[in-house]
Design a protein around this motif. Sequence first.
Motif, PDB file in Angstrom:
ATOM      1  N   THR A   1      -4.845   8.914   0.003  1.00 36.13           N
ATOM      2  CA  THR A   1      -5.192   8.587   1.392  1.00 36.13           C
ATOM      3  C   THR A   1      -4.414   7.356   1.887  1.00 36.13           C
ATOM      4  O   THR A   1      -4.829   6.684   2.829  1.00 36.13           O
TER       5      THR A   1
ATOM      6  N   ILE B   1      -3.681   4.257   1.305  1.00 37.18           N
ATOM      7  CA  ILE B   1      -4.122   2.875   1.546  1.00 37.18           C
ATOM      8  C   ILE B   1      -3.350   1.902   0.645  1.00 37.18           C
ATOM      9  O   ILE B   1      -3.152   2.153  -0.546  1.00 37.18           O
TER      10      ILE B   1
ATOM     11  N   ARG C   1      -3.219  -2.268  -0.336  1.00 38.26           N
ATOM     12  CA  ARG C   1      -3.968  -3.533  -0.235  1.00 38.26           C
ATOM     13  C   ARG C   1      -3.772  -4.311  -1.520  1.00 38.26           C
ATOM     14  O   ARG C   1      -3.329  -3.740  -2.532  1.00 38.26           O
TER      15      ARG C   1
ATOM     16  N   TYR D   1      -7.861  -7.105  -4.836  1.00 39.25           N
ATOM     17  CA  TYR D   1      -8.570  -6.721  -6.073  1.00 39.25           C
ATOM     18  C   TYR D   1      -9.455  -7.868  -6.554  1.00 39.25           C
ATOM     19  O   TYR D   1      -9.562  -8.920  -5.892  1.00 39.25           O
TER      20      TYR D   1
ATOM     21  N   LEU E   1     -10.557  13.880  -7.334  1.00 33.60           N
ATOM     22  CA  LEU E   1     -10.881  12.954  -6.246  1.00 33.60           C
ATOM     23  C   LEU E   1     -10.569  13.693  -4.955  1.00 33.60           C
ATOM     24  O   LEU E   1      -9.425  14.067  -4.710  1.00 33.60           O
TER      25      LEU E   1
ATOM     26  N   THR F   1      -7.827   5.976  -9.126  1.00 31.65           N
ATOM     27  CA  THR F   1      -7.867   6.064  -7.664  1.00 31.65           C
ATOM     28  C   THR F   1      -6.996   4.976  -7.027  1.00 31.65           C
ATOM     29  O   THR F   1      -7.188   4.632  -5.869  1.00 31.65           O
TER      30      THR F   1
ATOM     31  N   LYS G   1      -0.719   2.794  -3.860  1.00 34.76           N
ATOM     32  CA  LYS G   1      -0.371   1.441  -3.413  1.00 34.76           C
ATOM     33  C   LYS G   1       0.473   0.686  -4.436  1.00 34.76           C
ATOM     34  O   LYS G   1       1.047  -0.354  -4.130  1.00 34.76           O
TER      35      LYS G   1
ATOM     36  N   SER H   1     -13.530   3.975  -4.741  1.00 33.94           N
ATOM     37  CA  SER H   1     -13.969   5.360  -4.977  1.00 33.94           C
ATOM     38  C   SER H   1     -14.549   5.614  -6.355  1.00 33.94           C
ATOM     39  O   SER H   1     -14.500   6.733  -6.846  1.00 33.94           O
TER      40      SER H   1
HETATM   41  O1  PYC Z   1      -7.800   1.793  -3.806  1.00 35.39           O
HETATM   42  O2  PYC Z   1      -8.001   1.488  -1.668  1.00 35.39           O
HETATM   43  C1  PYC Z   1      -8.059   2.206  -2.659  1.00 35.39           C
HETATM   44  C2  PYC Z   1      -8.437   3.614  -2.519  1.00 35.39           C
HETATM   45  C3  PYC Z   1      -8.912   4.234  -1.416  1.00 35.39           C
HETATM   46  C4  PYC Z   1      -9.102   5.542  -1.769  1.00 35.39           C
HETATM   47  C5  PYC Z   1      -8.773   5.704  -3.060  1.00 35.39           C
HETATM   48  N1  PYC Z   1      -8.363   4.507  -3.511  1.00 35.39           N
END
Ligand code: PYC
Length: 404
Positions: free
Chosen positions: A65, A67, A69, A72, A247, A354, A358, A401
Amino acid sequence: FKGDHAAERHFRLSPDLKPTYDVVIIGAGGHGLAAAYYLATRHGITNIAVLDKGWLAGGNTARNTTIVRANYLTPEGVAFYKESVDLFRSLSNELDINVMYTERGHFTLAHTDAAMNTARWRAEVNKHMGVSSEVIGPDDVKRICPTINVSDDVHYPIMGALYHPPGAIARHDAMAWGYAKEAARHGVEIHTQTGVNRILIENGRAVGVETNRGTIHAGRVLQAVAGSSSVVANMAGLKLPIRTIPLQACVSEPVKPILDQIVVSGSLHVYISQSARGEMVMGGATDAYGLYSTRSTLDFKESLMAHMLELFPFMGELKVLRQWAGMADMTPDFSPVMGLTPIENFFIDAGWGTWGFKATPVSGLRMAECVATGRQPDLLKPFALDRFGSFDLVGEKGAASVGH
Ligand code: PYC
């Protein structure tokens, strides 16, 4: 590349496989292509084959999706993703393709005291590491993101949020095409429809791979196959501490711009952003069980929408357009597995759970360094495979997630 039209538009097709390469990379997704690009451009290694059993970037690169960032929780995770964000910022120029990187601001909503405590903890670690994050209250959430519902008249009212202004989205397939075309321009060969069936090991060192198109000798072999990490590592005799879990995600029909920010609720396990073409891009938690399947379920959509409608009542007007799943390779500590392995000349880029999209630029850059030098780069030391033997885990509660 027959049928791989996106690739054909960007670079000439690779010739037949050669018998020998300096480096063979298994996996033509974002990470594998980025590693090839940085090996060629930063280390002058261009006799490289990137192999994929499917098509260019058809795995998790196409299924996330988008994203980006750096907010953490662990100092190790923040340092790693901070470097990735820095690389993302200049990627369109570096790859000469518009990767549509747009900084939108990222909220991690908190609906409980425990979530507020974690938000404060993350904000302090972030600020200490030079990453912009702060805890804000519901009024500021509403001021920055006017479409969100901050009323108390819901099952889980918003108590506050971790706000991370640099949070961004990018066009995932443009990233893969950009890395592929620039790697190919430097002489890297990309072979799709080329599945690896066996990793050839002699006297504890990787010497090549056996594919559905014949055997290839290789000076070094890197696997970068998120979603199939255990299967491929097993070909080299390695058992990874990874469980693979679907996922799921979906997009709505496109509408005009209404949501600028990226909104995540760790407690409700939902996240949403609006893509450049107007679709609401949404996802939830990993499924409750391990499975190798990219099927979609009604169950996922129902629980996602129940929370989404409380956060964003306008969503009640929208239809879901597409639904899909990716395969998340989950590690016990929610951090990746990167670098050297017990097998000489065999390198691993795995455990992307997940959190893989990024990391595309930084994993490519640092795995290229690792493969080129044969040494674990400092930034990757916390993520080495042998941490599971020494119980030196990197418990990353800033991973999205997942239930912590
Ligand atoms: O790490 O920001 C994340 C993220 C959003 C959806 C899956 N991972």
